[in-house]
Enzyme design. Structure first.
Site, PDB file in Angstrom:
ATOM      1  CE  LYS A 182      -4.010  -2.203   2.178  1.00 18.94           C
ATOM      2  NZ  LYS A 182      -5.101  -2.028   3.163  1.00 18.94           N
ATOM      3  CE1 TYR A 213      -9.299  -3.254  -0.240  1.00 14.21           C
ATOM      4  CE2 TYR A 213      -8.353  -1.366  -1.369  1.00 14.21           C
ATOM      5  CZ  TYR A 213      -8.206  -2.484  -0.561  1.00 14.21           C
ATOM      6  OH  TYR A 213      -6.961  -2.827  -0.083  1.00 14.21           O
ATOM      7  CG  PHE A 235     -13.614   0.846   6.456  1.00 10.67           C
ATOM      8  CD1 PHE A 235     -13.107   0.296   5.289  1.00 10.67           C
ATOM      9  CD2 PHE A 235     -14.320   0.017   7.319  1.00 10.67           C
ATOM     10  CE1 PHE A 235     -13.296  -1.035   4.966  1.00 10.67           C
ATOM     11  CE2 PHE A 235     -14.519  -1.330   7.016  1.00 10.67           C
ATOM     12  CZ  PHE A 235     -14.008  -1.851   5.833  1.00 10.67           C
ATOM     13  NE  ARG A 247      -7.060 -13.610   4.990  1.00  9.59           N
ATOM     14  CZ  ARG A 247      -7.497 -12.359   4.881  1.00  9.59           C
ATOM     15  NH1 ARG A 247      -7.210 -11.631   3.815  1.00  9.59           N
ATOM     16  NH2 ARG A 247      -8.231 -11.820   5.826  1.00  9.59           N
ATOM     17  CB  THR A 305      -7.414  -6.072   9.334  1.00  6.14           C
ATOM     18  OG1 THR A 305      -7.818  -7.223   8.605  1.00  6.14           O
ATOM     19  CG2 THR A 305      -7.717  -4.818   8.533  1.00  6.14           C
ATOM     20  NE  ARG A 310      -2.548  -5.986   7.075  1.00  2.00           N
ATOM     21  CZ  ARG A 310      -3.540  -6.699   6.564  1.00  2.00           C
ATOM     22  NH1 ARG A 310      -3.981  -7.777   7.197  1.00  2.00           N
ATOM     23  NH2 ARG A 310      -4.118  -6.340   5.441  1.00  2.00           N
ATOM     24  CG  ASN A 355      -3.819  -2.471   6.591  1.00  2.00           C
ATOM     25  OD1 ASN A 355      -3.709  -1.990   5.468  1.00  2.00           O
ATOM     26  ND2 ASN A 355      -4.746  -3.375   6.894  1.00  2.00           N
ATOM     27  CG  HIS A 378      -5.654  -6.219  -0.251  1.00  2.00           C
ATOM     28  ND1 HIS A 378      -6.830  -6.301   0.463  1.00  2.00           N
ATOM     29  CD2 HIS A 378      -5.818  -7.012  -1.348  1.00  2.00           C
ATOM     30  CE1 HIS A 378      -7.677  -7.085  -0.198  1.00  2.00           C
ATOM     31  NE2 HIS A 378      -7.082  -7.531  -1.292  1.00  2.00           N
ATOM     32  CD  GLU A 418      -8.808  -9.362  -3.869  1.00  2.00           C
ATOM     33  OE1 GLU A 418      -9.683  -9.022  -3.063  1.00  2.00           O
ATOM     34  OE2 GLU A 418      -7.618  -9.584  -3.532  1.00  2.00           O
TER      35      GLU A 418
HETATM   36  P1  CMP Z   1      -7.510  -4.612   3.432  1.00  2.00           P
HETATM   37  O1  CMP Z   1      -7.086  -6.008   3.722  1.00  2.00           O
HETATM   38  O2  CMP Z   1      -6.835  -3.911   2.309  1.00  2.00           O
HETATM   39  O3  CMP Z   1      -9.091  -4.616   3.172  1.00  2.00           O
HETATM   40  C1  CMP Z   1      -9.875  -3.457   3.363  1.00  2.00           C
HETATM   41  C2  CMP Z   1      -9.151  -2.407   4.148  1.00  2.00           C
HETATM   42  O4  CMP Z   1      -9.984  -1.453   4.792  1.00  2.00           O
HETATM   43  C3  CMP Z   1      -8.375  -3.048   5.280  1.00  2.00           C
HETATM   44  O5  CMP Z   1      -7.285  -3.761   4.748  1.00  2.00           O
HETATM   45  C4  CMP Z   1      -8.049  -1.841   6.148  1.00  2.00           C
HETATM   46  O6  CMP Z   1      -6.861  -1.194   5.744  1.00  2.00           O
HETATM   47  C5  CMP Z   1      -9.231  -0.889   5.879  1.00  2.00           C
HETATM   48  N1  CMP Z   1     -10.082  -0.727   7.067  1.00  2.00           N
HETATM   49  C6  CMP Z   1     -10.298   0.417   7.742  1.00  2.00           C
HETATM   50  N2  CMP Z   1     -11.138   0.231   8.774  1.00  2.00           N
HETATM   51  C7  CMP Z   1     -11.467  -1.088   8.759  1.00  2.00           C
HETATM   52  C8  CMP Z   1     -12.293  -1.903   9.583  1.00  2.00           C
HETATM   53  N3  CMP Z   1     -12.964  -1.404  10.633  1.00  2.00           N
HETATM   54  N4  CMP Z   1     -12.406  -3.220   9.281  1.00  2.00           N
HETATM   55  C9  CMP Z   1     -11.762  -3.744   8.205  1.00  2.00           C
HETATM   56  N5  CMP Z   1     -10.948  -3.013   7.391  1.00  2.00           N
HETATM   57  C10 CMP Z   1     -10.804  -1.701   7.669  1.00  2.00           C
END
Ligand code: CMP
Length: 140
Positions: A11, A51, A59, A87, A93, A104, A114, A117, A128
């Site tokens: 990211k 997304y 968010f 993962r 996350t 992370r 974070n 992805h 994807e």
């Molecule tokens: P990612 O795995 O890229 O998938 C969606 C992204 O939304 C996640 O990582 C986070 O960076 C972001 N995000 C922000 N707030 C939340 C939340 N409450 N729950 C899940 N993802 C979140």
């Protein structure tokens, strides 16, 4: 165990801090191979489409804005059990919940910034990967 492919994104917080190599090393050390890779600056429309599954989440707008705020590295990783392995190496996350030693826990700044992805299922991985790469872009 089956050889799988998964979609991995480094990211904008990772490209900004010049730590993409450190993060890729974590994946390679776990036995995953980079079989396709590209650096790209997503438009808000592209980030929003990628997304789209989160469109109704509170968010979503911040996520789209962040993911189009700077370059990302999109890559396909290949290996045994690649979806789950990726993962596991990424960690939770929210970096506050991430197991020590995961990407992370080591590098993420917040739940929004974070660093990485990863696809959450084999079916989503196929979709994807197809979002960013043609079959001929992937060289195993
Ligand atoms: P990612 O795995 O890229 O998938 C969606 C992204 O939304 C996640 O990582 C986070 O960076 C972001 N995000 C922000 N707030 C939340 C939340 N409450 N729950 C899940 N993802 C979140």
């Amino acid at each position: 165990m089956a050889i799988e492919r998964t979609l991995s994104i480094l990211k904008p917080d990772a490209t900004r801090r010049n730590i993409t190599g450190k993060i890729i090393t974590c994946f390679e050390d776990a036995g995953l191979r980079v079989v396709a890779q590209r650096r790209v600056h997503l438009t808000p429309d592209q980030a929003g489409a990628f997304y789209a599954v989160h469109k109704e989440r509170p968010f979503y707008n911040d996520l789209v804005s962040f993911m189009s705020s700077g370059p990302v590295v999109v890559q396909v990783l290949e290996g045994e059990n690649a979806v789950q392995k990726h993962r596991d190496v990424m960690g939770a996350t929210n970096p506050k919940d991430a197991t020590p030693g995961t990407v992370r826990a080591l590098f993420a700044l917040s739940i929004d910034e974070n660093s990485v992805h990863g696809s959450d299922s084999l079916e989503n991985a196929k979709n994807e990967i197809a979002f960013f790469f043609k079959d001929t872009d992937i060289v195993g």
